[in-house]
Design an enzyme around this catalytic site. Structure first.
Site, PDB file in Angstrom:
ATOM      1  N   ASN A 229      -7.602  -2.761  -5.956  1.00 47.47           N
ATOM      2  CA  ASN A 229      -7.955  -4.168  -5.752  1.00 47.47           C
ATOM      3  C   ASN A 229      -7.635  -4.907  -7.041  1.00 47.47           C
ATOM      4  OD1 ASN A 229     -10.749  -2.967  -3.974  1.00 47.47           O
ATOM      5  ND2 ASN A 229      -8.974  -3.935  -3.076  1.00 47.47           N
TER       6      ASN A 229
ATOM      7  N   LYS B  74     -18.746  -5.060   3.075  1.00 50.91           N
ATOM      8  CA  LYS B  74     -19.764  -4.297   2.355  1.00 50.91           C
ATOM      9  C   LYS B  74     -21.114  -4.989   2.476  1.00 50.91           C
ATOM     10  CE  LYS B  74     -16.197  -2.587  -0.680  1.00 50.91           C
ATOM     11  NZ  LYS B  74     -15.333  -2.984  -1.801  1.00 50.91           N
TER      12      LYS B  74
ATOM     13  N   LYS C  91       0.811  -1.226   0.000  1.00 45.92           N
ATOM     14  CA  LYS C  91       0.000   0.000   0.000  1.00 45.92           C
ATOM     15  C   LYS C  91       0.844   1.276   0.000  1.00 45.92           C
ATOM     16  CE  LYS C  91      -3.116  -3.011   0.152  1.00 45.92           C
ATOM     17  NZ  LYS C  91      -3.850  -3.424  -1.040  1.00 45.92           N
TER      18      LYS C  91
ATOM     19  N   ARG D 176      -8.196  -7.650  -8.495  1.00 44.94           N
ATOM     20  CA  ARG D 176      -9.016  -8.852  -8.705  1.00 44.94           C
ATOM     21  C   ARG D 176     -10.392  -8.438  -9.209  1.00 44.94           C
ATOM     22  NH1 ARG D 176      -9.587  -7.333  -3.335  1.00 44.94           N
ATOM     23  NH2 ARG D 176     -11.750  -6.980  -2.726  1.00 44.94           N
TER      24      ARG D 176
ATOM     25  N   LYS E 195      -1.297   3.073   8.908  1.00 49.06           N
ATOM     26  CA  LYS E 195      -1.722   1.952   8.065  1.00 49.06           C
ATOM     27  C   LYS E 195      -0.562   0.993   7.804  1.00 49.06           C
ATOM     28  CE  LYS E 195      -5.438   4.202   5.461  1.00 49.06           C
ATOM     29  NZ  LYS E 195      -6.045   4.414   4.121  1.00 49.06           N
TER      30      LYS E 195
ATOM     31  N   HIS F  44     -17.104   5.929   0.275  1.00 50.63           N
ATOM     32  CA  HIS F  44     -16.210   4.989  -0.407  1.00 50.63           C
ATOM     33  C   HIS F  44     -16.682   4.857  -1.853  1.00 50.63           C
ATOM     34  CE1 HIS F  44     -14.001   0.948  -0.678  1.00 50.63           C
ATOM     35  NE2 HIS F  44     -14.687   1.048  -1.794  1.00 50.63           N
TER      36      HIS F  44
ATOM     37  N   GLY G 279      -8.049  -3.251   2.857  1.00 50.97           N
ATOM     38  CA  GLY G 279      -9.401  -3.687   3.183  1.00 50.97           C
ATOM     39  C   GLY G 279      -9.735  -3.461   4.649  1.00 50.97           C
TER      40      GLY G 279
END
Ligand code: MV4
Length: 451
Positions: A290, A237, A116, A292, A158, A208, A164
């Site tokens: 992300n 979510k 990140k 994926r 972080k 978000h 996530g």
């Protein structure tokens, strides 16, 4: 195009990938754990292979078992779905060295955006706005206090290998930074084997917003609009929708073009998502990529009419994108509810076991993606999502009405589900006004009255 692929996943996403393959005339090989021997997706695949015990670590996460299955079944590529090995750069690398296609980005891209702090640097290089924070990782407590002084409190610490919502900690002043920093490092080390942490200004009450992108191997990148995923609970979510009810056309365009810059800078191929926070003054900040296909890709499929799984497979096989940005025309409004076998009255405790009755809703504008059926036994070993219920209507108001109708129509007997909780949210005046942020569920759930 591939002739035959293996699906390294289970449940509704395995089924979703099989559906796309059938339409592309590709043979499918499904893998399963001992706990999934009676799963629906196994009846839909052309071939099935048991890869191990119920525990994910002994089956869906076991790289040697999956690669052996791929070799035995003689497939040309593996689709990882979401979760499990989907963002494992090492797995993508093993596929490459075994000359098996990986339906996803390159191992290099997965590794660089998976870090990140590195992803933040790539964003800065691509002139994509990031939250004010440290330039790369922060070495020690002294460094952390100095950087925090410059940015101002509150600060979010972080973990570089987090994401996530994992490995985050708020520091509201210098003393809490001093203690929090070391704890964050220790936690990151324990959880990810990497103690690297970085700092960001803590954005209060953000929305978000994430942008779906597609990138082919020739370097063409397009976006398919955004999804608003602000309705979540403890980083899970619950409801996603498109378009976002709370951003202007101008802001939408700025965020989407920033997402494309980010994807290009990260040399991103295949389907991916660029996540942003939007603050109360409509400033937007990149937070994560992300690497994926996501659970909520279906929301974008409904508004754009693009089959994202088919696109993923075509791009992984080396086909250039035929879809041009000008041909992507989002229409109407889509809402998705994730229905989980959990008890909202017992702190969302998982509620697996026999599904006595499972009758999904239908009618105009309704799509249900689910691996469940009456008589199915939900295994306790995996996530608790049992269905994605989507509605697509001309307006958001109509979509909310259809969603409430469809949730009411769903018959699920046996496990407890989140349906009543989802209906409560859809009826909430703040949600109906589109006036909600990522703190909505926590605030609402702690309130004795909801209006
Ligand atoms: C943040 C933030 C506030 N400020 N970063 C959580 C998940 C991960 N993707 C990033 N997350 C956040 N990062 C800064 N600088 C608040 C969150 C956050 C959040 C973000 C998206 C959706 C839900 C969330 C819930 C809590 C916190």
């Amino acid at each position: 195009m591939f002739r035959r692929i293996l699906i390294a996943n289970r449940g509704e996403i395995a089924q979703r990938i099989i559906r796309a393959c059938k339409e592309l005339d590709i043979e499918t090989v499904a893998v399963y754990s001992e706990a999934d021997a009676d799963a629906l997706y196994l009846r839909q695949a052309d071939e099935t292979i048991c890869i191990g015990k119920a525990a994910s670590s002994a089956s869906y996460l076991d790289i040697p078992s999956i690669i052996s299955a791929a070799e035995i079944a003689d497939v040309e590529a593996i689709h990882p779905g979401y979760g499990f090995l989907a963002e494992n750069a090492h797995f993508a690398e093993v596929c490459r060295s075994c000359q098996i296609g990986f339906i996803g980005p390159s191992p290099e891209t997965i590794a660089s955006v998976g870090n990140k702090a590195r992803a933040r640097e790539i964003a800065i290089g691509a002139k994509v706005p990031v939250v004010p924070g440290s330039d790369g990782p922060v070495r020690d407590e002294t460094d952390a206090v100095r950087v925090a002084q410059e940015i101002g409190y509150p600060i979010l610490i972080k973990a570089s290998s987090g994401g996530g919502g994992r490995g985050m900690r708020v520091a509201s002043n210098e003393p809490s930074m001093k203690t929090g920093f070391r704890q964050a490092q220790a936690e990151a080390k324990a959880a990810f084997g990497d103690e690297t942490v970085y700092l960001e200004k803590f954005v209060e009450r953000p929305r978000h917003i994430e942008v779906q992108i597609l990138g082919d191997k020739a370097g063409n990148v397009i976006h398919l609009g955004e999804r608003d995923c602000s309705i979540q609970r403890r980083h899970q979510k619950l409801i996603e929708e498109a378009p976002s009810p709370s951003i202007s056309a101008k802001l939408r365009d700025k965020i989407a073009t920033a997402a494309i810059r980010m994807a290009k800078a990260a040399d991103y191929h295949n389907a991916g998502t660029v996540e942003f926070l939007v603050d109360s003054e409509d400033n937007f900040y990149f937070i994560e990529v992300n690497a994926r296909i996501q659970v909520e890709h279906t929301v974008t499929e409904m508004t754009t009419g693009v089959d994202l799984i088919q696109q993923q497979i075509r791009m992984a096989a080396g086909e250039p994108l035929k879809l041009r940005q000008k041909d992507v025309t989002p229409r109407g409004h889509t809402i998705e509810c994730r229905i989980n076998a959990e008890d909202p009255e017992k702190d969302f405790q998982p509620s697996p076991g026999l599904l006595k009755t499972f009758v999904p809703p239908g009618g105009p504008g309704v799509r249900v993606d689910s691996h469940c059926f009456s008589g199915y036994r939900i295994p306790p070993h995996y996530d608790s999502m049992i269905a994605k219920l989507l509605v697509h209507r001309n307006t958001r108001e109509e979509a909310i009405a259809t969603m409430l109708r469809a949730l009411g129509e769903f018959v699920i007997e046996g496990p407890k589900t989140t349906i009543p909780f989802l209906m409560d949210i859809l009826e909430h005046s703040d949600f109906r006004r589109g006036n909600h942020d990522t703190g909505f569920v926590e605030r609402y759930y702690n309130l004795p009255s909801k209006r």
